[in-house]
Design a protein around this motif. Structure first.
Motif, PDB file in Angstrom:
ATOM      1  N   THR A   1       0.818  -1.216   0.134  1.00 59.21           N
ATOM      2  CA  THR A   1       0.017   0.114   0.021  1.00 59.21           C
ATOM      3  C   THR A   1       0.683   1.272  -0.061  1.00 59.21           C
ATOM      4  N   THR A   2       2.006   1.470   0.697  1.00 61.73           N
ATOM      5  CA  THR A   2       2.762   2.656   0.795  1.00 61.73           C
ATOM      6  C   THR A   2       4.002   2.712  -0.492  1.00 61.73           C
ATOM      7  N   TYR A   3       3.920   1.763  -1.227  1.00 58.24           N
ATOM      8  CA  TYR A   3       4.934   1.585  -2.232  1.00 58.24           C
ATOM      9  C   TYR A   3       5.324   2.856  -2.746  1.00 58.24           C
ATOM     10  N   ARG A   4       4.305   3.622  -3.327  1.00 57.41           N
ATOM     11  CA  ARG A   4       4.463   5.020  -3.934  1.00 57.41           C
ATOM     12  C   ARG A   4       5.147   6.187  -3.121  1.00 57.41           C
ATOM     13  N   LYS A   5       4.584   6.056  -1.772  1.00 55.74           N
ATOM     14  CA  LYS A   5       5.204   7.021  -1.051  1.00 55.74           C
ATOM     15  C   LYS A   5       6.643   6.577  -0.744  1.00 55.74           C
ATOM     16  N   LEU A   6       6.785   5.490  -0.518  1.00 54.25           N
ATOM     17  CA  LEU A   6       8.367   4.924  -0.176  1.00 54.25           C
ATOM     18  C   LEU A   6       9.014   5.370  -1.178  1.00 54.25           C
ATOM     19  N   ALA A   7       8.690   5.246  -2.550  1.00 51.31           N
ATOM     20  CA  ALA A   7       9.537   5.494  -3.701  1.00 51.31           C
ATOM     21  C   ALA A   7       9.617   7.106  -3.872  1.00 51.31           C
ATOM     22  N   GLU A   8       8.679   7.851  -3.766  1.00 50.29           N
ATOM     23  CA  GLU A   8       8.676   9.217  -3.571  1.00 50.29           C
ATOM     24  C   GLU A   8       9.727   9.797  -2.493  1.00 50.29           C
ATOM     25  N   GLU A   9       9.725   9.274  -1.387  1.00 57.85           N
ATOM     26  CA  GLU A   9      10.627   9.570  -0.540  1.00 57.85           C
ATOM     27  C   GLU A   9      12.126   9.301  -0.852  1.00 57.85           C
ATOM     28  N   GLY A  10      12.189   7.905  -1.605  1.00 52.52           N
ATOM     29  CA  GLY A  10      13.634   7.387  -1.640  1.00 52.52           C
ATOM     30  C   GLY A  10      14.200   8.404  -2.968  1.00 52.52           C
ATOM     31  N   VAL A  11      13.268   8.683  -4.059  1.00 59.11           N
ATOM     32  CA  VAL A  11      13.907   9.436  -4.892  1.00 59.11           C
ATOM     33  C   VAL A  11      14.210  10.860  -4.771  1.00 59.11           C
ATOM     34  N   ASP A  12      13.460  11.291  -3.598  1.00 57.87           N
ATOM     35  CA  ASP A  12      13.906  12.670  -2.951  1.00 57.87           C
ATOM     36  C   ASP A  12      15.169  12.661  -2.628  1.00 57.87           C
ATOM     37  N   LEU A  13      15.867  11.468  -1.797  1.00 54.60           N
ATOM     38  CA  LEU A  13      17.131  11.389  -1.343  1.00 54.60           C
ATOM     39  C   LEU A  13      18.147  11.313  -2.464  1.00 54.60           C
ATOM     40  N   LEU A  14      17.561  10.584  -3.228  1.00 57.31           N
ATOM     41  CA  LEU A  14      18.310  10.425  -4.348  1.00 57.31           C
ATOM     42  C   LEU A  14      18.838  11.838  -5.365  1.00 57.31           C
ATOM     43  N   CYS A  15      17.653  12.467  -5.518  1.00 62.00           N
ATOM     44  CA  CYS A  15      17.839  13.721  -6.050  1.00 62.00           C
ATOM     45  C   CYS A  15      18.822  14.811  -5.432  1.00 62.00           C
ATOM     46  N   LYS A  16      18.663  14.664  -4.134  1.00 58.70           N
ATOM     47  CA  LYS A  16      19.432  15.489  -3.491  1.00 58.70           C
ATOM     48  C   LYS A  16      20.896  14.995  -3.476  1.00 58.70           C
ATOM     49  N   ALA A  17      21.120  13.903  -3.385  1.00 61.25           N
ATOM     50  CA  ALA A  17      22.450  13.249  -3.429  1.00 61.25           C
ATOM     51  C   ALA A  17      23.072  13.471  -4.838  1.00 61.25           C
ATOM     52  N   LEU A  18      22.268  13.523  -6.038  1.00 63.14           N
ATOM     53  CA  LEU A  18      22.922  13.421  -7.078  1.00 63.14           C
ATOM     54  C   LEU A  18      22.646  15.196  -7.840  1.00 63.14           C
ATOM     55  N   ASP A  19      22.445  16.103  -6.920  1.00 64.02           N
ATOM     56  CA  ASP A  19      22.225  17.297  -7.140  1.00 64.02           C
ATOM     57  C   ASP A  19      21.300  17.634  -8.377  1.00 64.02           C
ATOM     58  N   HIS A  20      20.208  16.762  -8.290  1.00 61.16           N
ATOM     59  CA  HIS A  20      19.265  16.903  -9.562  1.00 61.16           C
ATOM     60  C   HIS A  20      18.043  17.585  -8.974  1.00 61.16           C
ATOM     61  N   ARG A  21      17.516  18.746  -9.548  1.00 54.86           N
ATOM     62  CA  ARG A  21      16.382  19.345  -9.000  1.00 54.86           C
ATOM     63  C   ARG A  21      15.116  19.104  -9.732  1.00 54.86           C
ATOM     64  N   ALA A  22      14.129  18.191  -9.558  1.00 58.40           N
ATOM     65  CA  ALA A  22      13.030  17.708  -9.965  1.00 58.40           C
ATOM     66  C   ALA A  22      12.180  17.485  -8.865  1.00 58.40           C
ATOM     67  N   GLY A  23      10.669  17.831  -8.821  1.00 57.69           N
ATOM     68  CA  GLY A  23       9.928  17.681  -7.526  1.00 57.69           C
ATOM     69  C   GLY A  23       9.127  16.246  -7.986  1.00 57.69           C
ATOM     70  N   ALA A  24       8.556  15.814  -6.782  1.00 52.42           N
ATOM     71  CA  ALA A  24       7.696  14.721  -6.886  1.00 52.42           C
ATOM     72  C   ALA A  24       6.593  14.803  -7.743  1.00 52.42           C
ATOM     73  N   TRP A  25       6.006  13.840  -8.353  1.00 52.61           N
ATOM     74  CA  TRP A  25       4.808  14.111  -9.210  1.00 52.61           C
ATOM     75  C   TRP A  25       3.884  12.768  -9.475  1.00 52.61           C
ATOM     76  N   THR A  26       4.254  11.642  -8.781  1.00 51.96           N
ATOM     77  CA  THR A  26       3.396  10.358  -8.946  1.00 51.96           C
ATOM     78  C   THR A  26       1.740  10.656  -8.226  1.00 51.96           C
ATOM     79  N   ALA A  27       1.799  11.393  -6.998  1.00 48.85           N
ATOM     80  CA  ALA A  27       0.582  11.618  -6.486  1.00 48.85           C
ATOM     81  C   ALA A  27      -0.503  11.995  -7.372  1.00 48.85           C
ATOM     82  N   ASP A  28      -0.147  12.807  -8.512  1.00 47.92           N
ATOM     83  CA  ASP A  28      -1.084  12.972  -9.490  1.00 47.92           C
ATOM     84  C   ASP A  28      -1.466  12.687 -10.704  1.00 47.92           C
ATOM     85  N   ALA A  29      -0.763  11.532 -10.705  1.00 51.48           N
ATOM     86  CA  ALA A  29      -0.608  10.767 -12.324  1.00 51.48           C
ATOM     87  C   ALA A  29      -1.211   9.438 -12.311  1.00 51.48           C
TER      88      ALA A  29
END
Length: 522
Positions: A366-394
């Motif tokens: 049930t929480t896979y999408r939220k897990l992915a969103e939080e995980g990719v937030d961490l990755l984007c910060k580590a890779l210095d990539h500025r892009a916001g979360a999007w899957t909640a509205d797709a």
């Protein structure tokens, strides 16, 4: 967006093709990073296709005071319903009152369950008398009062595949039957060896790795050269289910609070069957070799027989499955009490500039999408990539019944949408169009593109399974074997006679996918 390194093949490699892996790959791809996913077997081949098939808040987690997890899961429940109304649907659950817990306590729990997160699609809980409720007819007469509440049902394996399809549509490279056999840090990147089932291998360099290997996450972390060892421990718990012929005629499910303190569900399944589970058994073997034990079958049969008028015996079991859940080791005394929450650990390496490694521990469907969103937030910060979360509205592929934005209408009016499909494709019989609608949603139009009669569907390889669908599954959904098709992409294996899988595998061998790809190119 940070400038891409010239000496890497892609930004992110996701290891693991279960629900968390494909969810992360989809999110990464949607944020504009180059991502590849490798899975040594088929998508959803293990834990992610062996669930109880529920999108739920986890009513029983309230007993363990996991209010944060329940709130998060309840909020995700309606997000996912709107995103994938074809493979996720509302379901009412009937919980007979057996005296294990007081009626006042259950009412208080359900009151909280109804209100911990915003709820628009699902009706609230209620108390009923089984003598006056359709669900009571299948139960033993001694059961009088019951409580009903709402959650969701999901085709778990198809949910995994849909995330992979969306990731691929956004540019991800999905590599099934491909194992990550070596990973080592080298000069600010990960050097990785990927080995296919035929033994061929290639080396690639990536900026970051996501370890979403599920039951194998700890083993992968130990094998990654240059990783910093983390204290988090996994607790492997086996959950098993049985399937029997349908025990009741209505479409509600049951939750039984058994006398031993365990919770067991009985769920209408695949039209003609009832799914019963699950068990919680500590597991220490190879997760790839997990199987239901005879004592688990006897236990689930005994629980069902305790409540239903029709007794259930091991001889009645037509199918069973088991999976290993990789849970966070929270030192709970009982396996059933171990938390279903998740933890994300980002290993930045021992030296400045080391490539990051994100490891996923625990989690639930049930929480896979939220897990992915939080995980990719961490990755984007580590890779210095500025892009916001999007899957909640797709929407997920096939879920855009009434437009690209997820809508309550898609959940509430699904039956009407399916009826219009029947008019549009009036040459298909009703059971087939109903199955296609649920499995593929709006992607039914891709499956049926250029077809106007049953003759256009090609050979009927097995009852209800035509060449057109087989071509679609191999071309768009990475299906290779009969098991992929009959038990994960569809559940037709339940409805077909013995020997069907062997017959289909023989057909697949004589109709190789390479020939399909060539015909598609021409």
């Amino acid at each position: 967006m940070a400038a891409a390194r010239q000496d890497v093949d892609c930004d992110v490699l996701v290891v693991g093709g279960g629900i968390n892996g494909v969810g992360i790959a989809r999110d990464v791809a949607g944020r504009g990073l180059c991502v590849a996913l490798c899975e040594r077997d088929d998508l959803a081949a293990h834990t992610s296709s062996a669930s109880t098939k529920l999108i739920h808040g986890g009513l029983r987690y309230l007993e363990h005071y996991e209010f944060g997890l329940v709130r998060k899961a309840l909020a995700e429940r309606e997000v996912l319903l709107r995103a994938a109304p074809h493979v996720i649907r509302p379901m009412r659950f009937v919980m007979p009152h057996t005296g294990q817990r007081s009626a006042a306590l259950i009412r208080a729990g359900l009151f909280l369950y109804d209100r911990l997160a915003r709820r628009e699609l699902l009706p609230g809980s209620a108390s009923v008398q089984l003598a006056d409720h359709p669900a009571g007819r299948a139960l033993k007469p001694a059961l009088g009062q019951a409580f009903v509440y709402s959650d969701g049902w999901v085709d778990d394996a198809r949910l995994v595949v849909l995330n992979a399809v969306d990731a691929a549509q956004k540019g991800a490279c999905i590599l099934t039957r491909t194992a990550c056999t070596e990973a080592r840090r080298d000069n600010g990147a990960w050097r990785v060896t990927l080995r296919k089932a035929d033994g061929t291998a290639k080396q690639i360099a990536v900026r970051a790795i996501v370890n979403a290997a599920g039951p194998w996450a700890a083993a992968f972390l130990d094998s990654a050269q240059g990783s910093v060892k983390q204290p988090t421990r996994l607790r492997l718990v086996k959950g098993s289910h049985i399937v029997v012929r349908r025990l009741f005629e209505h479409d509600d499910a049951y939750l039984f609070q058994h006398t031993d303190g365990r919770i067991v569900f009985a769920i209408p399944y695949e039209r003609d069957f009832t799914l019963i589970g699950t068990t919680d058994v500590e597991y220490s073997g190879d997760p790839a070799a997990v199987a239901i034990a005879p004592e688990e079958i006897r236990y689930l049969c005994a629980v069902a027989s305790h409540y239903f008028r029709t007794p259930v015996a091991p001889a009645d079991v037509v199918w069973s499955f088991a999976g290993v859940r990789p849970l966070l080791d929270d030192a709970s005394a009982r396996a059933s009490a171990v938390t279903r929450d998740y933890r994300l650990q980002l290993d930045g390496g021992a030296q400045p500039g080391d490539a990051p490694l994100l490891t996923v521990f625990g989690g639930k469907l049930t929480t896979y999408r939220k897990l992915a969103e939080e995980g990719v937030d961490l990755l984007c910060k580590a890779l210095d990539h500025r892009a916001g979360a999007w899957t909640a509205d797709a929407c997920l592929p096939g879920g855009d019944l009434f437009g690209a934005v997820p809508q309550s209408r898609s959940v509430l009016e699904f039956d009407g949408w399916r009826s219009r499909l029947q008019v549009q494709y009036d040459w298909l019989d009703c059971p087939l169009i109903a199955r296609y609608a649920r499995a593929y949603g709006t992607r039914i139009h891709t499956l049926l593109q250029g077809r106007a009669s049953m003759a256009d569907m090609g050979e009927q390889v097995l009852p209800g399974l035509y060449k057109a669908e087989l071509d679609y599954l191999r071309r768009h959904e990475w299906a290779v074997t009969a098991e992929d098709i009959l038990w994960r992409r569809t559940k037709l294996g339940l409805h077909l006679p013995a020997g069907a899988a062997a017959q289909l595998d023989a057909w697949l061998t004589t109709h190789p996918a390479a020939a399909l790809a060539k015909a598609q190119a021409e």
